[in-house]
Design a protein around this motif. Structure first.
Motif, mmCIF file in Angstrom:
data_model
loop_
_atom_site.group_PDB
_atom_site.id
_atom_site.type_symbol
_atom_site.label_atom_id
_atom_site.label_comp_id
_atom_site.label_asym_id
_atom_site.label_seq_id
_atom_site.Cartn_x
_atom_site.Cartn_y
_atom_site.Cartn_z
ATOM 1 N N GLU A 155 0.826 -1.206 0.000
ATOM 2 C CA GLU A 155 0.000 0.000 0.000
ATOM 3 C C GLU A 155 0.863 1.260 0.000
ATOM 4 O O GLU A 155 0.585 2.213 -0.743
ATOM 5 N N SER A 187 2.490 1.748 -3.407
ATOM 6 C CA SER A 187 1.488 2.161 -4.398
ATOM 7 C C SER A 187 1.085 3.608 -4.208
ATOM 8 O O SER A 187 0.947 4.364 -5.178
ATOM 9 N N TRP A 244 -6.667 5.385 -6.659
ATOM 10 C CA TRP A 244 -6.115 5.451 -5.300
ATOM 11 C C TRP A 244 -7.191 5.123 -4.266
ATOM 12 O O TRP A 244 -6.963 4.355 -3.325
ATOM 13 N N HIS A 304 -8.213 1.411 -4.553
ATOM 14 C CA HIS A 304 -7.087 0.593 -4.091
ATOM 15 C C HIS A 304 -7.050 0.596 -2.556
ATOM 16 O O HIS A 304 -6.843 -0.447 -1.921
ATOM 17 N N ASN A 327 -0.129 -6.175 -8.603
ATOM 18 C CA ASN A 327 -0.149 -4.762 -8.220
ATOM 19 C C ASN A 327 0.848 -3.962 -9.062
ATOM 20 O O ASN A 327 0.555 -2.841 -9.487
ATOM 21 N N LEU A 334 0.231 -0.799 -11.588
ATOM 22 C CA LEU A 334 1.006 0.438 -11.526
ATOM 23 C C LEU A 334 1.692 0.742 -12.855
ATOM 24 O O LEU A 334 1.872 1.918 -13.216
ATOM 25 N N TYR A 345 -6.571 -3.957 -12.704
ATOM 26 C CA TYR A 345 -7.215 -3.861 -11.390
ATOM 27 C C TYR A 345 -8.122 -5.068 -11.152
ATOM 28 O O TYR A 345 -8.174 -5.612 -10.034
#
Length: 209
Positions: A7, A10, A57, A60, A78, A82, A119
């Motif tokens: 997290e 990211s 964001w 996520h 992930n 990105l 995603y």
């Protein structure tokens, strides 16, 4: 593995991407209002792209609120997400500088489509780890918004060569579909917290008795 480092990484990447986009907007040399005409297409594409990065964001964050642990596949998924999000500043800048021309706009749509697919893959892998009876699975459900978004992106990409404004309107429409935070996960988590608190309270009462 816990998801805290994933997290944090990211969040840092998304913050950098937003910074890159705003630095792409060059300050006009003149001091009159009409000097802004040269940068307004870039500013418009910036607003839309900022909105999309904000949506990712937000979602996520909600996704990993209900994620208890991750594995190597989730880490790579992930990174895959990105990667596609990191292309948004490039395609957004191209769209703005060419005044929403067909090819840049179509490529912008491809990046949005691939980001949505990435995603979906990330979400699916997390669901697989946590099982069918998990809080996350209950919260996400059928994920109609996600599936509708994929279809709309797929329609908008070829439409860029027919009408750029219809295509960009679809991209805006999808963003507006997601701009209201998805509270499914929050609601499920809130119910679980209340349930756990009630169970703990009952245990305390039993112990006192």
């Amino acid at each position: 593995m816990k998801s805290s480092r994933l997290e944090a990484f990211s969040d840092g990447v998304l913050a950098i991407l937003i910074t890159i986009m705003v630095l792409e907007m060059k300050v006009p040399t003149g001091g009159a209002l009409h000097d802004l005409e040269k940068v307004y297409p870039i500013f418009l594409s910036y607003i839309l792209s900022f909105l999309y990065l904000g949506i990712y964001w937000n979602n996520h964050h909600h996704l990993f609120q209900a994620t208890k642990y991750v594995n190597g596949k989730v880490l790579w998924a992930n990174l895959h997400l990105l990667f596609w999000l990191s292309l948004i500043p490039f395609t957004s800048g191209w769209v703005g500088r060419t005044n929403f021309s067909a090819v840049p706009e179509a490529l912008y749509g491809v990046v949005l489509l691939m980001s949505a697919i990435a995603y979906f893959i990330l979400q699916s892998l997390i669901l697989k780890i946590h099982g069918e009876n998990s809080i996350l699975n209950k919260a996400i459900g059928k994920d109609y918004k996600g599936k509708i978004s994929l279809v709309l992106y797929a329609v908008a990409i070829p439409l860029s060569f027919v009408s750029q404004w219809i295509s960009i309107s679809i991209y805006i429409g999808v963003a507006l579909l997601w701009v209201v935070p998805d509270k499914r996960i929050e609601k499920i988590l809130y119910k679980e917290i209340k349930k756990n608190q009630k169970e703990e309270s009952n245990k305390e009462i039993d112990n006192v008795s």
